[in-house]
Design an enzyme around this catalytic site. Sequence first.
Site, PDB file in Angstrom:
ATOM      1  N   ASN A  98       0.850  -1.186   0.000  1.00  0.00           N
ATOM      2  CA  ASN A  98       0.000   0.000   0.000  1.00  0.00           C
ATOM      3  C   ASN A  98       0.892   1.244   0.000  1.00  0.00           C
ATOM      4  O   ASN A  98       1.884   1.294   0.729  1.00  0.00           O
ATOM      5  CB  ASN A  98      -0.839  -0.069   1.299  1.00  0.00           C
ATOM      6  CG  ASN A  98      -1.951   0.936   1.401  1.00  0.00           C
ATOM      7  OD1 ASN A  98      -2.735   1.087   0.481  1.00  0.00           O
ATOM      8  ND2 ASN A  98      -2.040   1.610   2.551  1.00  0.00           N
ATOM      9  N   GLU A 126      -7.481   4.504   0.936  1.00  0.00           N
ATOM     10  CA  GLU A 126      -7.540   5.566   1.964  1.00  0.00           C
ATOM     11  C   GLU A 126      -8.039   6.877   1.370  1.00  0.00           C
ATOM     12  O   GLU A 126      -7.548   7.959   1.694  1.00  0.00           O
ATOM     13  CB  GLU A 126      -6.159   5.774   2.599  1.00  0.00           C
ATOM     14  CG  GLU A 126      -5.562   4.495   3.167  1.00  0.00           C
ATOM     15  CD  GLU A 126      -4.243   4.708   3.908  1.00  0.00           C
ATOM     16  OE1 GLU A 126      -3.886   5.851   4.226  1.00  0.00           O
ATOM     17  OE2 GLU A 126      -3.569   3.684   4.159  1.00  0.00           O
ATOM     18  N   ASP A 186      -9.351  10.267   0.523  1.00  0.00           N
ATOM     19  CA  ASP A 186      -9.929  11.525   1.000  1.00  0.00           C
ATOM     20  C   ASP A 186      -9.471  12.625   0.046  1.00  0.00           C
ATOM     21  O   ASP A 186      -8.476  12.472  -0.656  1.00  0.00           O
ATOM     22  CB  ASP A 186      -9.641  11.848   2.477  1.00  0.00           C
ATOM     23  CG  ASP A 186      -8.187  11.753   2.883  1.00  0.00           C
ATOM     24  OD1 ASP A 186      -7.296  11.901   2.028  1.00  0.00           O
ATOM     25  OD2 ASP A 186      -7.930  11.536   4.093  1.00  0.00           O
TER      26      ASP A 186
HETATM   27  C1  XIL Z   1      -3.163   8.181   9.872  1.00  0.00           C
HETATM   28  C2  XIL Z   1      -4.309   8.194  10.872  1.00  0.00           C
HETATM   29  O1  XIL Z   1      -5.511   8.458  10.192  1.00  0.00           O
HETATM   30  C3  XIL Z   1      -4.066   9.226  11.939  1.00  0.00           C
HETATM   31  O2  XIL Z   1      -5.063   9.169  12.938  1.00  0.00           O
HETATM   32  C4  XIL Z   1      -2.696   9.012  12.561  1.00  0.00           C
HETATM   33  O3  XIL Z   1      -2.431  10.045  13.491  1.00  0.00           O
HETATM   34  C5  XIL Z   1      -1.629   8.996  11.499  1.00  0.00           C
HETATM   35  O4  XIL Z   1      -1.935   8.007  10.528  1.00  0.00           O
HETATM   36  N1  XIL Z   1      -1.282   6.665   5.405  1.00  0.00           N
HETATM   37  C6  XIL Z   1      -1.643   5.550   6.112  1.00  0.00           C
HETATM   38  C7  XIL Z   1      -2.492   5.673   7.309  1.00  0.00           C
HETATM   39  O5  XIL Z   1      -1.346   4.422   5.687  1.00  0.00           O
HETATM   40  O6  XIL Z   1      -2.206   4.698   8.265  1.00  0.00           O
HETATM   41  C8  XIL Z   1      -2.390   7.049   7.917  1.00  0.00           C
HETATM   42  O7  XIL Z   1      -3.339   7.134   8.960  1.00  0.00           O
HETATM   43  C9  XIL Z   1      -2.607   8.111   6.877  1.00  0.00           C
HETATM   44  C10 XIL Z   1      -1.564   8.019   5.793  1.00  0.00           C
END
Ligand code: XIL
Length: 455
Positions: A206, A270, A272
Site C-alpha cells: 500500500n 484511503e 480523502d
Molecule cells: C493516519 C491516521 O488516520 C491518523 O489518525 C494518525 O495520526 C496517522 O496516521 N497513510 C496511512 C495511514 O497508511 O495509516 C495514515 O493514517 C494516513 C496516511
Amino acid sequence: MRTSRSLRARLTALVTGAATAAAAALLTLGAAPAQAAGTPLRDLAAAKGKVMGTAVTGSKLTGTYGEIASREFNALTPGNAMKWGSVEPTRGNFDWAEADRIVTFAEAHGQQLRGHTLVWHSQNPSWLTNGSWTSAELGQLMKDHIALEVGRYKGRLATWDVVNEPFNEDGTYRQTLWYNGLGADYIAQALTAARAADPSAKLYINDYNVEGVNAKSTALYNLVKSLKERGVPIDGVGLQAHLILGQVPSTMQQNIQRFADLGVDVAITELDIRMQLPADSAKLTRQAADYKAVMNACLAVSRCVGVTVWGFTDSDSWIPDTFPGQGAATPYDENYAPKPAYHAIAEALGGTTTPPPTGACTATYSVTSQWNTGFTGQVRIACSGAALSSWKVGWTFGAGQRITQAWNAGCTQSGAAVTCSNASYNGTVPDGGSVTFGFNGSWSGSNPVPTVSLG
Ligand code: XIL
C-alpha cells in the site's frame, strides 16, 4: 456503561418548499438524509461486486457514527488500531481492545475487514524504533510480529496491508528501519510471513502518490512484477489516494489497469480529498466531481476491488491535524450530514436519486451519547439556499423513549409524539446557517432514531 445494542441512524427531514424566510410552511416530509440518495452505498457497491469501505475509530462505533459506519459501508479498516504502536506499545505487552472491537463490529454487520498495517516506518512503538538490532534480530522481530497479529485474526480479515509506504517520491526505496536493516528483501519476507500466518487473507502493498502513472507508481509496478516473477505471495496493490481538491490524476484508470494486467487486484484504500478551509459550495461541488472520478476509475477496471474512504465524516478525519488549514475531505460533514461527495459516490455506484434540491432546510436528528437508561440527542436545522424565521420540529418515538429535558428549544411530548419549537432567540436560520437544540431522554430495550419532520 457501553451497550452493544445496534443503534439506528439519525434521519433528516427535508423541507423542500421553504425557500423564503417567511415560509416555515407546514411541510412534513420524512426523507432520510444519508438515504436521501435512497439505497445505502454498501448495497449499491455490493450489486456491482465492489467494496465500499471506510476507516474507523473503534471507540466511536456507537450512536450515529456506528449507525452510518454499519449502514453505508461493507468493509472497515482500523484507522490506527492495528498498527504496531497500538497493539504492542511496550515490548511483550499487547493491547488488542480497539482492534478486537472493530473486528467484532464488522462481523456483527456483515462487513469485510482490511488489516492495516504490519510493516511500516511510522507509528511503531518506541521500544522497536529506539532499539539497536542486528539484522537477524530485526528480521525475527518482524516475522514474529506478523505471525502474531495475522495469526490472531486468521480467517477473519479479508485483506492485509502487509507493507505500507515502501517508496520515496522518486521511486527509490524509502530508508526505513526495515530497509536499512534488512534490505529491499524485507518486503518479500513480510509477505511470505503473512501468507504463512493466514493463507486466506489477500496480501497487499500500500502506498500514497501512486494513483497516477509516475516515478513512484512505476517503482511499485516494477516491484510487484518482480515479486510475481519470483513467486512471492502478493495479491494486490493499495492506492491510498490522499488527494487534493482538483488534482485527481488523469492517468488513474490507466495506472490501475497496468497493475491489474500484472495479475494482482487493486484497491483504493484511503481515499480523502482535502481542500483549503473554509469549505464553500463551489469547493464541495468540485470535490463531488473528484470523488466521482476516483470511483469511476476503479469501477472501470474489473480487478479494482473497490474504494475505502479514510474516515467517512469530517469529524473523524486526520487531515486537519496533519495539513493545517485544510480539511472537509470526507463524504459527510462534521454533523454527519452527507455532502455532495456522498451523493457523487452513490451516483457512481449506480444510485438513482439525486442530491437534495438547493433551496432547502433540513432537520437532522442524532444520538450524541447513550448509556444504559438514558441518552442525549440533538437536532440540527440547517438551511442552504433557503432560510427560516421560526421553526417547529416533530417526530414520533418508536420504542417508548421519553424526553426528560431540552435546551435551546421548547419541547412537549404527548404519548410518543414530540414537538419542539424554537426558543425566543433562535428562530432565525439564515441561508447557509444552522441552529442546533439538544435534549436528554430515557430509553429501554432499543433506541431507534425517529423520522423527523420540519414544519
Ligand atoms: C493516519 C491516521 O488516520 C491518523 O489518525 C494518525 O495520526 C496517522 O496516521 N497513510 C496511512 C495511514 O497508511 O495509516 C495514515 O493514517 C494516513 C496516511
